[in-house]
Scaffold this active site. Sequence first.
Site, PDB file in Angstrom:
ATOM      1  CE1 TYR A  95      -3.462  -2.490   0.079  1.00 20.97           C
ATOM      2  CE2 TYR A  95      -3.660  -2.210   2.326  1.00 20.97           C
ATOM      3  CZ  TYR A  95      -4.149  -2.713   1.349  1.00 20.97           C
ATOM      4  OH  TYR A  95      -5.260  -3.814   1.249  1.00 20.97           O
ATOM      5  CB  SER A 109     -14.159  -3.874  -1.257  1.00 25.58           C
ATOM      6  OG  SER A 109     -14.730  -3.027  -1.928  1.00 25.58           O
ATOM      7  CG  LEU A 166     -19.026   1.110   1.858  1.00 24.77           C
ATOM      8  CD1 LEU A 166     -18.659   2.785   2.001  1.00 24.77           C
ATOM      9  CD2 LEU A 166     -20.425   0.909   2.208  1.00 24.77           C
ATOM     10  N   GLY A 187     -17.052   1.578  -2.806  1.00 23.59           N
ATOM     11  CA  GLY A 187     -17.791   2.947  -2.819  1.00 23.59           C
ATOM     12  C   GLY A 187     -18.894   3.068  -3.682  1.00 23.59           C
ATOM     13  CG  LEU A 217     -23.108  -1.229  -2.216  1.00 24.78           C
ATOM     14  CD1 LEU A 217     -22.581  -2.611  -1.515  1.00 24.78           C
ATOM     15  CD2 LEU A 217     -24.276  -1.874  -2.840  1.00 24.78           C
ATOM     16  N   GLY A 223     -23.494   5.094  -3.684  1.00 24.85           N
ATOM     17  CA  GLY A 223     -24.463   5.756  -4.571  1.00 24.85           C
ATOM     18  C   GLY A 223     -23.645   6.804  -5.422  1.00 24.85           C
ATOM     19  CE  LYS A 224     -17.082   6.881  -4.089  1.00 23.29           C
ATOM     20  NZ  LYS A 224     -16.117   7.145  -3.045  1.00 23.29           N
TER      21      LYS A 224
END
Length: 339
Positions: free
Chosen positions: A53, A218, A220, A223, A225, A227-228
């Site tokens: 990372y 993860s 989401l 990300g 989920l 909605g973005k």
Amino acid sequence: MGYRRLGKSAIVVSDICMGTMTFGSQADEAVAHRVMDKSLDAGINFFDTAEGYPVPPDVKWVGRTEEIVGRWLKGKNRDAIIIATKVSGPSHVWFKSPKRGGMTALDRRQITVAVEDSLRRLQTDYIDLYQTHWPDHGTPYEETMEVLDELIRAGKVRIIGCSNETSWGLMKSIQTSERLGVARYQTIQNNFSINNRRFEDELAQVCREEGVSLIPYSPLAGGVLSGKYQDGARPEGARFTRYMDMLDSRQATMARRFAGPRALESTARILEIAKEAGMSPVTLATAWSKQHDFVASTIVGVTTVEQCAEIFAATELVLPDDVMKAIHKVTKEILYPMG
């Protein structure tokens, strides 16, 4: 905050884990330290990082995340904090680690070099959970499990786990450990979300029967989920916005999978369920991930301090049966939205 045991080990962790893969790329060190402080204040005692990372993987900053975590950890009560990190392993499809010239096998030399480098960057003399980031089905499991066991015996690692592993690989590792009388994997860190329930096909049964804990990443769905990305939106600075601009790359392929038409269709229905339940979709998706018997701790990630609030709202939340049934109905009708 709830707390659960990792596998059959003595280590107990918060049921939300703060992931760090954006620290040093999308989030600078000051923001990263504030996020970790806020997490600790919320009762989170579990932090996950990796030698490869931050993301996207790049030789110019590889290892920076562990350094950021290490400087933060230096001023804290080390015994009260559970630190997980990973040795890269061969990267397969989505993620190619720049570590050791990209030649990341799970043999004795690679693991030995990797753990010493991680200990130095983290400024600690032991790692609570040491994970293989990607499986290496080409290197004999005997070699991998033996060297990981030696790290535990040397006091450099407390327990071990795997990540992005298959059902065959997890069972092969457990069988090898039992045959050799060495340490076994206590955890598996795989992708698991409302939009990606493949873990339940086979791996969930392995975890239940063998006493291995899933620490899903993860929740989401990258990300999505939140909605973005709905209606073709490409928010500035967002991960998949950046990945989509990396034409013909592994990352662009990954973005098309996570934010493809079926994934966005599934997400649209989940957004409606969250709205009817009176909560943020981020809170709903986090709570849903925690609400599985084979899950020990759900790994979340943020790039700003402000994003923590919706995640932390899930700490004491148990989704009612009607909400769980509504979510299940969506995932039955839109099977494998990520492919």
